[in-house]
Design a protein around this motif. Structure first.
Motif, mmCIF file in Angstrom:
data_model
loop_
_atom_site.group_PDB
_atom_site.id
_atom_site.type_symbol
_atom_site.label_atom_id
_atom_site.label_comp_id
_atom_site.label_asym_id
_atom_site.label_seq_id
_atom_site.Cartn_x
_atom_site.Cartn_y
_atom_site.Cartn_z
ATOM 1 N N ARG A 100 4.783 -3.078 -2.898
ATOM 2 C CA ARG A 100 4.648 -3.653 -4.232
ATOM 3 C C ARG A 100 3.430 -4.581 -4.233
ATOM 4 O O ARG A 100 3.050 -5.122 -3.177
ATOM 5 N N PRO A 101 2.796 -4.783 -5.381
ATOM 6 C CA PRO A 101 1.671 -5.715 -5.450
ATOM 7 C C PRO A 101 2.135 -7.144 -5.173
ATOM 8 O O PRO A 101 3.279 -7.497 -5.442
ATOM 9 N N HIS A 102 1.233 -7.945 -4.629
ATOM 10 C CA HIS A 102 1.518 -9.364 -4.408
ATOM 11 C C HIS A 102 0.452 -10.174 -5.132
ATOM 12 O O HIS A 102 -0.746 -9.900 -4.994
ATOM 13 N N PRO A 103 0.836 -11.202 -5.885
ATOM 14 C CA PRO A 103 -0.137 -11.941 -6.700
ATOM 15 C C PRO A 103 -1.168 -12.723 -5.898
ATOM 16 O O PRO A 103 -2.237 -13.062 -6.410
ATOM 17 N N ASP A 104 -0.878 -13.009 -4.639
ATOM 18 C CA ASP A 104 -1.776 -13.848 -3.829
ATOM 19 C C ASP A 104 -2.606 -13.059 -2.821
ATOM 20 O O ASP A 104 -3.347 -13.653 -2.038
ATOM 21 N N TYR A 105 -2.459 -11.729 -2.817
ATOM 22 C CA TYR A 105 -3.179 -10.901 -1.851
ATOM 23 C C TYR A 105 -3.764 -9.684 -2.560
ATOM 24 O O TYR A 105 -3.171 -9.169 -3.517
ATOM 25 N N ASN A 106 -4.907 -9.186 -2.061
ATOM 26 C CA ASN A 106 -5.465 -7.963 -2.655
ATOM 27 C C ASN A 106 -4.902 -6.712 -2.007
ATOM 28 O O ASN A 106 -5.245 -5.599 -2.369
ATOM 29 N N ILE A 107 -4.042 -6.902 -1.011
ATOM 30 C CA ILE A 107 -3.342 -5.798 -0.365
ATOM 31 C C ILE A 107 -1.862 -5.880 -0.735
ATOM 32 O O ILE A 107 -1.342 -6.967 -0.984
ATOM 33 N N HIS A 108 -1.201 -4.749 -0.804
ATOM 34 C CA HIS A 108 0.208 -4.738 -1.190
ATOM 35 C C HIS A 108 1.110 -5.299 -0.087
ATOM 36 O O HIS A 108 0.751 -5.286 1.096
ATOM 37 N N GLU A 109 2.251 -5.766 -0.505
ATOM 38 C CA GLU A 109 3.309 -6.177 0.421
ATOM 39 C C GLU A 109 4.131 -4.932 0.761
ATOM 40 O O GLU A 109 4.350 -4.074 -0.094
ATOM 41 N N TYR A 110 4.562 -4.825 2.009
ATOM 42 C CA TYR A 110 5.381 -3.666 2.367
ATOM 43 C C TYR A 110 6.771 -4.105 2.824
ATOM 44 O O TYR A 110 6.985 -5.246 3.223
ATOM 45 N N LYS A 111 7.691 -3.166 2.766
ATOM 46 C CA LYS A 111 9.059 -3.387 3.252
ATOM 47 C C LYS A 111 9.555 -2.102 3.882
ATOM 48 O O LYS A 111 9.369 -1.018 3.325
ATOM 49 N N VAL A 112 10.181 -2.210 5.052
ATOM 50 C CA VAL A 112 10.807 -1.048 5.683
ATOM 51 C C VAL A 112 12.268 -1.370 5.968
ATOM 52 O O VAL A 112 12.610 -2.523 6.274
#
Length: 213
Positions: free
Chosen positions: A38-50
């Motif tokens: 999902r996008p993260h407001p403080d990073y230009n890379i997405h956050e991931y979850k596994v």
């Protein structure tokens, strides 16, 4: 003040908390490991979850993650790693991460804080990565990240694992390109963690923080 006005005021005061609530997007499933971003407001890379299930105990998982040699087995992009300030529920480590040519390697200092909720039967490792004196100038330093590992003992030998993370790799790396391959490494990491646990190639230990009431 009606509910709409309250919601509008809250969004103005705490915008990042609402921006961070984007729904997870399912990306792929492999080795019985499900991956989301999902996008993260403080990073230009997405956050991931596994997410996955492991046939083991929380103590055994922590045992693996407290062994320096384990990291080179489960994080295949590591060039080097060194533990610092290791205790029962705290770990600091410095690592160098490989990157494909012509990209420069990354290094970073990662701090892990371990905790346990006996009521929820859940252990958690919270991760941060502050700037450090160990940084080598020939590499690019990772100085912003946030994430965690969470382990829920669902049954005697069944643990539900959740790993969530986002980091700023630094340098010039377009986020949209990184996002394409973002979940591959965490999926492989969890797969290799499963292999180590299944083979028993680690020293089983007891941890005081897992027995705190």
């Amino acid at each position: 003040m009606n509910k709409i006005h309250v919601l509008a005021l809250t969004m103005l005061l705490y915008p990042s908390s609402f921006l961070c609530q984007d729904e997870w997007k399912f990306k792929k499933e492999k080795y019985e490991i499900r991956a989301f971003t999902r996008p993260h407001p403080d990073y230009n890379i997405h956050e991931y979850k596994v997410e996955t299930k492991l046939s083991t105990s929380i103590a055994d998982i922590i045992s693996v993650m407290m062994e320096e040699s384990s990291y080179l087995k489960i994080f295949k992009d590591l060039k080097d790693i060194k533990f610092y300030n290791k205790s029962d529920n705290h770990l600091e480590l410095f690592l160098v991460n490989k990157a494909p040519f012509p990209t420069r390697y990354r290094d970073g200092y990662f701090i892990s804080e371990f905790s346990y909720d006996p009521i929820k039967k859940t252990a958690r490792i919270d991760i941060t990565c502050p700037s450090t004196k160990y940084h080598n100038k020939k590499y690019i330093e990772i100085t912003r990240c946030q994430g965690f590992w969470e382990f829920y003992q669902k049954e005697e030998n069944i643990v539900n694992l959740t790993h969530q993370f986002v980091a700023d790799p630094g340098g010039f790396l377009p986020g949209f390109i990184l996002n394409i391959f973002l979940v591959n490494n965490p999926i492989n990491t969890v797969r290799d963690l499963k292999i180590i646990l299944k083979k028993g190639n680690y020293q089983k230990k007891e941890f005081k923080f897992l027995t705190n009431k």
